[in-house]
Design a protein around this motif. Structure first.
Motif, PDB file in Angstrom:
ATOM      1  N   ARG A  70     -11.616  -4.557   5.779  1.00  0.00           N
ATOM      2  CA  ARG A  70     -10.611  -4.886   7.345  1.00  0.00           C
ATOM      3  C   ARG A  70     -10.822  -6.088   8.167  1.00  0.00           C
ATOM      4  N   ALA A  86     -10.656  -9.318   1.252  1.00  0.00           N
ATOM      5  CA  ALA A  86     -11.243  -8.176   1.591  1.00  0.00           C
ATOM      6  C   ALA A  86     -12.077  -7.631  -0.026  1.00  0.00           C
ATOM      7  N   GLU A 130      -7.001   0.549   0.492  1.00  0.00           N
ATOM      8  CA  GLU A 130      -7.257  -0.395   1.288  1.00  0.00           C
ATOM      9  C   GLU A 130      -6.460  -1.913   0.595  1.00  0.00           C
TER      10      GLU A 130
END
Length: 191
Positions: A70, A86, A130
């Motif tokens: 993040r 990421a 994610e």
């Protein structure tokens, strides 16, 4: 009244990661205790067993990987570069191919244990979720497959690149991961 803890779990988990990096799955609680500067009994009291320690390491690693993802992605909102950054960040600070190989060997051992394998599944699911979120938000991937498929592909590439680099380390891991990810993202239209 219980004595307050003078050694936090984070220190014990970091010591475990360092020892795994040097010893792989052959590490002992005594190795970790020596690294952390505590008695082996402290580890047993805190985690119950070697397996309990490994479960805690995996859970902490998952939280750390998602937080790193993040943070790295925040510099590239709505772009494919966010997914790339990421996933590079999720590899953490692995800079030594021997340490990476030892961590991968521990992963193999964890996969052989049903309870530890569940923690690995949760880790992979969190990294994939994610990645899926970042791919869904990327406006510059017109030729990418659906976000769920794209995330699976990118995470599979990430795992393969980690393994490949630990076996044939040419250049740094971040450079290898970034280059491999860029190849796929460019094919999907990333600018």
């Amino acid at each position: 009244m219980a004595r307050p803890r003078s050694i936090d779990d984070g220190r014990l988990l970091r010591a475990t990661g360092a020892v795994i990096g040097r010893r792989g799955p052959g590490f002992t609680l005594a190795d970790v205790a020596a690294e952390a500067g505590v008695a082996a009994g402290t580890l047993i009291a805190r985690f119950g067993s070697r397996a309990g320690l490994l479960r805690a390491v995996t859970a902490a690693g998952t939280a750390s990987a998602v937080a790193a993802m993040r943070k790295a992605a925040a510099a590239h909102p709505g772009r494919a570069a966010a997914a790339r950054a990421a996933l590079v960040a999720a590899a953490g600070d692995l800079a030594d191919p021997d340490a990476a190989a030892n961590h991968l060997a521990q992963l193999g051992a964890d996969l052989g244990d049903p309870e530890l394998r569940e923690g690995v599944r949760r880790h992979v699911a969190a990294v994939e979720a994610e990645t899926r979120r970042l791919v869904r938000a990327a406006a510059d991937l017109p030729a990418a497959p659906a976000p769920a498929a794209a995330a699976r592909i990118l995470v599979a590439l990430w795992h393969g690149s980690l393994l490949g680099w630990s076996l044939r380390p040419r250049g740094g891991l971040a450079r290898r991961l970034g280059g491999d990810l860029n190849t796929v993202l460019a094919a999907w239209g990333a600018r």
